[in-house]
Design an enzyme around this catalytic site. Structure first.
Site, PDB file in Angstrom:
ATOM      1  N   LYS A  64       0.827  -1.207   0.000  1.00  0.00           N
ATOM      2  CA  LYS A  64       0.000   0.000   0.000  1.00  0.00           C
ATOM      3  C   LYS A  64       0.867   1.266   0.000  1.00  0.00           C
ATOM      4  CE  LYS A  64      -3.608  -2.347   2.669  1.00  0.00           C
ATOM      5  NZ  LYS A  64      -4.355  -2.311   3.938  1.00  0.00           N
ATOM      6  N   TYR A 111     -12.093  -2.929  -2.956  1.00  0.00           N
ATOM      7  CA  TYR A 111     -12.648  -3.116  -1.609  1.00  0.00           C
ATOM      8  C   TYR A 111     -14.172  -3.246  -1.622  1.00  0.00           C
ATOM      9  CZ  TYR A 111      -8.122  -2.017   0.558  1.00  0.00           C
ATOM     10  OH  TYR A 111      -6.816  -2.033   0.964  1.00  0.00           O
ATOM     11  N   ASN A 133      -1.355  -0.191   7.615  1.00  0.00           N
ATOM     12  CA  ASN A 133      -0.824  -1.534   7.859  1.00  0.00           C
ATOM     13  C   ASN A 133      -0.028  -2.110   6.684  1.00  0.00           C
ATOM     14  OD1 ASN A 133      -2.897  -2.304   6.158  1.00  0.00           O
ATOM     15  ND2 ASN A 133      -4.024  -3.456   7.691  1.00  0.00           N
ATOM     16  N   HIS A 191      -1.545  -5.567   1.605  1.00  0.00           N
ATOM     17  CA  HIS A 191      -2.806  -6.290   1.415  1.00  0.00           C
ATOM     18  C   HIS A 191      -2.468  -7.643   0.813  1.00  0.00           C
ATOM     19  CE1 HIS A 191      -6.834  -7.358   0.039  1.00  0.00           C
ATOM     20  NE2 HIS A 191      -6.224  -7.755  -1.061  1.00  0.00           N
ATOM     21  N   GLU A 241      -9.019 -10.665  -7.475  1.00  0.00           N
ATOM     22  CA  GLU A 241      -8.091  -9.537  -7.340  1.00  0.00           C
ATOM     23  C   GLU A 241      -7.022  -9.564  -8.429  1.00  0.00           C
ATOM     24  OE1 GLU A 241      -8.611  -8.703  -2.567  1.00  0.00           O
ATOM     25  OE2 GLU A 241      -6.888  -9.896  -3.216  1.00  0.00           O
TER      26      GLU A 241
END
Length: 174
Positions: free
Chosen positions: A32, A72, A135, A138, A149
């Site tokens: 990310k 998402y 975080n 992913h 994905e």
């Protein structure tokens, strides 16, 4: 005589490797914007490589917000959805496809819990992240999610199929 037996054994091992390659699992992993901005790309790549997984697709992109919403989509009813999509589209993302036996399940173990405070030391989030909203990474959470994905982020021609020289040392038959 030993020379004559080596050829069929080598041919058998090659067939085994080709069969294994045909059934290898793939997963989608994304570093990310916070992970990219913090210079953690090589650290994350090396953890997957050291485990023995094979990188078969990689690119760096800045996703548009509508693309982030597609990624998402399963969280669209959650209160943090807009913020999450805004964050994913806030900077460069390194999108990757990794291949290997058990790569989805073990990739999740490498990554650690969504909340870095609950991630074990030794995991990417446990070692490198502090809060949920930042975080770093992913990873697909199951086979169907991985397929979806990968299809969303990569065209089929952007993924390569090859046999790594290391595969015989990772999966070889003894």
């Amino acid at each position: 005589m030993a020379g004559l037996l080596a050829l069929p054994a080598a041919a058998y091992m090659l067939q085994e490797q080709e069969a294994r390659a045909a059934e290898m699992e793939r997963t989608f992993i994304a570093i990310k914007p916070d992970g990219v901005q913090r210079g953690l790309i090589s650290e994350i790549l090396s953890r997957f490589e050291r485990k023995g997984f094979k990188l078969v697709g990689i690119k760096i992109v800045v996703p548009q917000k509508d693309f982030a919403q597609k990624h998402y989509h399963d969280l669209k009813d959650r209160p943090f959805f807009n913020g999450l999509c805004g964050f994913l589209s806030s900077g460069p993302v390194v999108a990757m496809v990794w291949e290997g036996e058990g790569v989805i399940k073990y990739g999740r173990k490498l990554i650690g819990a969504t909340d870095p405070q609950k991630s074990e030391p030794g995991t990417i989030r446990g070692d490198l992240a502090v809060v949920v909203g930042r975080n770093i990474i992913h990873g697909s959470d199951g086979p169907e999610t991985a397929k979806d994905e990968i299809k969303l982020w990569f065209k089929p021609e952007e993924l390569v199929k090859y046999t790594s020289n290391a595969e015989k040392w990772i999966y070889g038959v003894n």
